[in-house]
Motif scaffolding. Structure first.
Motif, PDB file in Angstrom:
ATOM      1  N   GLY A  20       0.781  -1.348   0.081  1.00 29.12           N
ATOM      2  CA  GLY A  20      -0.062   0.008  -0.038  1.00 29.12           C
ATOM      3  C   GLY A  20       1.054   1.472   0.091  1.00 29.12           C
ATOM      4  O   GLY A  20       2.043   1.119   0.006  1.00 29.12           O
ATOM      5  N   VAL A  21       0.338   2.431  -0.043  1.00 28.49           N
ATOM      6  CA  VAL A  21       0.791   3.635  -0.138  1.00 28.49           C
ATOM      7  C   VAL A  21       1.793   3.922   1.137  1.00 28.49           C
ATOM      8  O   VAL A  21       1.058   3.636   2.474  1.00 28.49           O
ATOM      9  N   VAL A  22       2.964   4.453   1.237  1.00 28.07           N
ATOM     10  CA  VAL A  22       3.629   4.821   2.471  1.00 28.07           C
ATOM     11  C   VAL A  22       3.479   6.144   2.333  1.00 28.07           C
ATOM     12  O   VAL A  22       4.070   6.932   1.438  1.00 28.07           O
ATOM     13  N   ALA A  23       3.149   6.848   3.407  1.00 29.36           N
ATOM     14  CA  ALA A  23       2.770   8.239   3.673  1.00 29.36           C
ATOM     15  C   ALA A  23       3.589   8.882   4.781  1.00 29.36           C
ATOM     16  O   ALA A  23       3.803   8.217   5.727  1.00 29.36           O
ATOM     17  N   LEU A  24       4.559   9.961   4.502  1.00 28.72           N
ATOM     18  CA  LEU A  24       5.563  10.475   5.269  1.00 28.72           C
ATOM     19  C   LEU A  24       5.102  11.932   5.470  1.00 28.72           C
ATOM     20  O   LEU A  24       5.011  12.715   4.734  1.00 28.72           O
ATOM     21  N   LYS A  25       4.617  12.242   6.768  1.00 25.46           N
ATOM     22  CA  LYS A  25       4.159  13.491   7.232  1.00 25.46           C
ATOM     23  C   LYS A  25       5.506  14.302   7.334  1.00 25.46           C
ATOM     24  O   LYS A  25       6.452  13.815   8.104  1.00 25.46           O
ATOM     25  N   VAL A  26       5.686  15.443   6.793  1.00 27.65           N
ATOM     26  CA  VAL A  26       6.864  16.274   6.831  1.00 27.65           C
ATOM     27  C   VAL A  26       6.891  17.187   8.304  1.00 27.65           C
ATOM     28  O   VAL A  26       5.816  17.863   8.545  1.00 27.65           O
ATOM     29  N   LEU A  27       7.639  16.856   9.220  1.00 33.27           N
ATOM     30  CA  LEU A  27       7.598  17.401  10.668  1.00 33.27           C
ATOM     31  C   LEU A  27       8.339  18.648  10.568  1.00 33.27           C
ATOM     32  O   LEU A  27       7.765  19.524  11.457  1.00 33.27           O
ATOM     33  N   GLU A  28       9.408  18.709   9.900  1.00 30.43           N
ATOM     34  CA  GLU A  28      10.353  19.761  10.060  1.00 30.43           C
ATOM     35  C   GLU A  28      11.310  19.863   8.606  1.00 30.43           C
ATOM     36  O   GLU A  28      11.756  18.922   8.257  1.00 30.43           O
ATOM     37  N   ILE A  29      11.591  21.100   8.281  1.00 37.41           N
ATOM     38  CA  ILE A  29      12.441  21.190   6.796  1.00 37.41           C
ATOM     39  C   ILE A  29      13.191  22.616   7.211  1.00 37.41           C
ATOM     40  O   ILE A  29      12.592  23.622   7.582  1.00 37.41           O
ATOM     41  N   ILE A  30      14.428  22.507   7.360  1.00 34.87           N
ATOM     42  CA  ILE A  30      15.366  23.502   7.715  1.00 34.87           C
ATOM     43  C   ILE A  30      16.381  23.527   6.395  1.00 34.87           C
ATOM     44  O   ILE A  30      17.285  22.470   6.132  1.00 34.87           O
ATOM     45  N   PRO A  31      16.287  24.428   5.460  1.00 34.22           N
ATOM     46  CA  PRO A  31      16.996  24.098   4.285  1.00 34.22           C
ATOM     47  C   PRO A  31      18.427  23.994   4.651  1.00 34.22           C
ATOM     48  O   PRO A  31      19.099  24.751   5.246  1.00 34.22           O
TER      49      PRO A  31
END
Length: 111
Positions: free
Chosen positions: A54-65
């Motif tokens: 099935g689809v693996v879904a990843l919630k983005v918790l943090e992005i610091i360029p």
């Protein structure tokens, strides 16, 4: 809580590595096709590794360029799928510029 730590040395500009991890488009360039959507106000990156998972879904918790990317696996999977053990797992990429391990030991750089 169990933790796995991998340290990977990549001979590429930091911006290039970040771009390959931070978006669905970047991930699709080197891994498997990914999609990016917004669910309940959260950015979610997902992919489908094939039948039975099935689809693996990843919630983005943090992005610091060019520094940090954090995801949480939010998808649920059938018990027979290896992906079922990943639900609730946090995946973190801490990016930094460092000398290659060979340079530490005076070894020639392979590349």
């Amino acid at each position: 809580m169990t933790s796995i730590h991998h340290q990977v040395w990549i001979d590429a500009p930091l911006a290039t590595v970040y771009a390959g991890l931070a978006t669905a488009e970047g991930l699709s360039q080197w891994w498997i096709a990914h999609q990016q959507s917004v669910i309940d106000g959260d950015t979610v990156i997902s992919h489908n590794p094939g039948a039975g998972h099935g689809v693996v879904a990843l919630k983005v918790l943090e992005i610091i360029p060019e520094r940090c990317i954090r995801w949480e696996v939010i998808s649920r999977h059938p018990p027979q799928s290896p992906a079922s053990a990943w639900t609730g797992t946090e995946i973190r990429f801490a990016l930094s510029r460092r000398a290659s391990p060979g340079a530490w030991r005076g070894l020639p750089h392979e590349g």
